[in-house]
Design an enzyme around this catalytic site. Structure first.
Site, PDB file in Angstrom:
ATOM      1  N   TYR A 138       0.816  -1.217   0.000  1.00  0.00           N
ATOM      2  CA  TYR A 138       0.000   0.000   0.000  1.00  0.00           C
ATOM      3  C   TYR A 138       0.849   1.267   0.000  1.00  0.00           C
ATOM      4  CZ  TYR A 138      -4.512  -2.252   0.958  1.00  0.00           C
ATOM      5  OH  TYR A 138      -5.668  -2.975   0.872  1.00  0.00           O
ATOM      6  N   LYS A 183       3.896 -15.377   2.954  1.00  0.00           N
ATOM      7  CA  LYS A 183       4.098 -16.148   1.721  1.00  0.00           C
ATOM      8  C   LYS A 183       5.601 -16.375   1.618  1.00  0.00           C
ATOM      9  CE  LYS A 183       2.651 -17.977  -2.196  1.00  0.00           C
ATOM     10  NZ  LYS A 183       1.799 -19.203  -2.258  1.00  0.00           N
ATOM     11  N   ASP A 216      -2.139 -18.467   1.139  1.00  0.00           N
ATOM     12  CA  ASP A 216      -3.115 -19.192   0.308  1.00  0.00           C
ATOM     13  C   ASP A 216      -3.778 -20.299   1.119  1.00  0.00           C
ATOM     14  OD1 ASP A 216      -0.613 -20.414   0.359  1.00  0.00           O
ATOM     15  OD2 ASP A 216      -0.658 -21.069  -1.731  1.00  0.00           O
ATOM     16  N   ASP A 240      -5.979  -7.352   4.411  1.00  0.00           N
ATOM     17  CA  ASP A 240      -7.129  -6.748   3.726  1.00  0.00           C
ATOM     18  C   ASP A 240      -7.992  -7.852   3.114  1.00  0.00           C
ATOM     19  OD1 ASP A 240      -8.718  -4.682   2.534  1.00  0.00           O
ATOM     20  OD2 ASP A 240      -7.723  -5.122   0.631  1.00  0.00           O
ATOM     21  N   ASP A 244     -11.891  -9.604   4.641  1.00  0.00           N
ATOM     22  CA  ASP A 244     -13.156  -9.651   3.895  1.00  0.00           C
ATOM     23  C   ASP A 244     -13.653 -11.099   3.807  1.00  0.00           C
ATOM     24  OD1 ASP A 244     -13.015  -6.886   3.358  1.00  0.00           O
ATOM     25  OD2 ASP A 244     -13.797  -7.162   1.332  1.00  0.00           O
TER      26      ASP A 244
HETATM   27  C1  IPM Z   1     -10.220  -1.678   4.200  1.00  0.00           C
HETATM   28  C2  IPM Z   1     -10.505  -1.093   2.842  1.00  0.00           C
HETATM   29  C3  IPM Z   1      -9.397  -0.124   2.475  1.00  0.00           C
HETATM   30  C4  IPM Z   1      -8.090  -0.899   2.459  1.00  0.00           C
HETATM   31  C5  IPM Z   1      -9.599   0.635   1.146  1.00  0.00           C
HETATM   32  C6  IPM Z   1     -10.885   1.424   1.146  1.00  0.00           C
HETATM   33  C7  IPM Z   1      -8.434   1.515   0.792  1.00  0.00           C
HETATM   34  O1  IPM Z   1     -10.646  -2.112   1.894  1.00  0.00           O
HETATM   35  O2  IPM Z   1     -10.110  -0.898   5.168  1.00  0.00           O
HETATM   36  O3  IPM Z   1     -10.129  -2.893   4.312  1.00  0.00           O
HETATM   37  O4  IPM Z   1      -7.773  -1.577   1.467  1.00  0.00           O
HETATM   38  O5  IPM Z   1      -7.373  -0.841   3.451  1.00  0.00           O
HETATM   39 MG    MG Z   2     -10.633  -4.075   2.710  1.00  0.00          MG
END
Ligand code: IPM
Ligand code: MG
Length: 353
Positions: A138, A183, A216, A240, A244
């Site tokens: 990032y 990884k 993975d 990240d 999710d």
């Molecule tokens: C998160 C989001 C952010 C990230 C985006 C909006 C930049 O996906 O906080 O997980 O990737 O960190």
């Molecule tokens: Mg995210």
């Protein structure tokens, strides 16, 4: 106590979910006798529209001055060229030095129907992803030209050390199991990560049991047998993605809060979901991720444990009553954002009786 909380509703569903979190914070303040000053500022796409930049100087100044920052969500299809709202978010995380991003994932029995995973797989899951937040891909050097683009992933020993320490400290207070995800079979940064994780845990946290997983494989284990995890520490990009994925254990990404912390008490709190432009403005978004982020704010930045528990208890009570937005509700019984907020407030106030 007195506290200044910077409130950044942001874009898309951000303002809707934030309105409910604000009401909850105000109600907690009233019930426990605290003077919370909630000061709002523009951030993200709405700040770009107003003044051309996603993180205006006065917003940053407020965040630096505040005891904690509560954020809704940023981004949307309207802002796809530079400067992007997301750049403001990364700049804010970096400026506040909040390198450790805590993302707890808890399976609530009452929400088992909403998960795509089988109830017996997710029952009892209580895990915590600690994601490195101010380094890696990032923030590495970027470049692009016609037909060519580069992102670089860099980590220093210091960055890995402090993140692993944060994770191990949390594991020590939980079930004492720390899984470091990397990884290392391919990436140099991951080999550094693994070496540092081993040293830090061996030298400083003898009671914590450390294991390693390749990212993975971890992605697969998270849906195969999520109960094996207690605390996961991992780099920015992997965290990240895995968080999710792990959201499905909780039934909806709308349920997950996060806390971003540095070395001090000040933190940045946000739900992990995005701005969800497809449902923005309709009053149907799930406010519980943001409300739970506000609970983390009370506990971790303000040291208000009882208040945090009151909010978490009120969220559980609303869930138990089945007052759920469309992401969680069974067919035809969805509540609005406002109705869920009211159910939380009712539970919060009832407990004070
Ligand atoms: C998160 C989001 C952010 C990230 C985006 C909006 C930049 O996906 O906080 O997980 O990737 O960190
Ligand atoms: Mg995210």
């Amino acid at each position: 106590m007195k506290a200044l909380i910077a409130v950044l509703p942001g874009d898309g569903i951000g303002p809707e979910v934030m309105a409910e979190a604000r009401r909850v914070l105000t109600a907690v303040g009233a019930r426990f006798g605290h003077a919370f000053e909630l000061r709002e500022a523009k951030f993200g796409g709405c700040a770009i529209d107003a003044g051309g930049v996603p993180l205006p100087d006065d917003t940053l100044a407020l965040c630096r001055e505040a005891d904690a920052v509560l954020l809704g969500a940023v981004g949307g299809p309207k802002w796809e060229r530079a400067p992007r709202p997301e750049e403001g978010l990364l700049a804010l995380r970096k400026d506040l030095g909040v390198y450790a991003n805590l993302r707890p994932v808890v399976a609530h029995q009452r929400l088992a129907h909403a998960s795509t995973l089988r109830p017996e797989v997710i029952a009892g899951v209580d895990l915590l992803i600690v994601r490195e937040l101010t380094g890696g891909l990032y923030f590495g050097k970027k470049e692009s030209a016609a037909g060519y683009a580069v992102d670089t992933c860099t980590y220093t020993e210091h960055e890995v050390e402090r993140l692993v320490r944060a994770g191990a400290r949390l594991a020590k207070r939980r079930r004492k199991r720390l899984c470091s995800v990397d990884k290392a079979n391919v990436l140099e940064t991951s080999r550094l990560w693994r070496r540092v994780a081993e040293r830090v845990v061996r030298d400083e946290f003898p009671s914590v049991q450390l294991s390693h997983q390749l990212v993975d494989s971890c992605a697969m284990q998270l849906v195969r047998d999520p109960r094996q995890f207690d605390v996961i520490v991992t780099e920015n990009m992997f965290g990240d993605i895995l968080s999710d994925e792990a959201a499905m254990i909780a039934g909806s990404i709308g349920m997950l809060p996060s806390a971003s912390l540095g070395d001090g008490k000040r933190g940045l709190y946000e739900p992990i979901h995005g701005s969800a432009p497809d449902i923005a403005g309709k009053g149907v978004a799930n406010p519980l991720g943001t409300i739970l982020a506000a609970a983390m704010l009370l506990r971790l930045s303000l040291g208000l444990q009882e208040e945090a528990e009151a909010v978490e208890g009120a969220v559980s009570a609303a869930v138990e009553r089945g007052v759920l937005t469309a992401d969680l509700a069974k067919n035809g019984s969805a509540a609005s954002t406002r109705e869920v907020g009211i159910a939380v407030l009712d539970a919060l106030n009832a407990k004070g009786d």
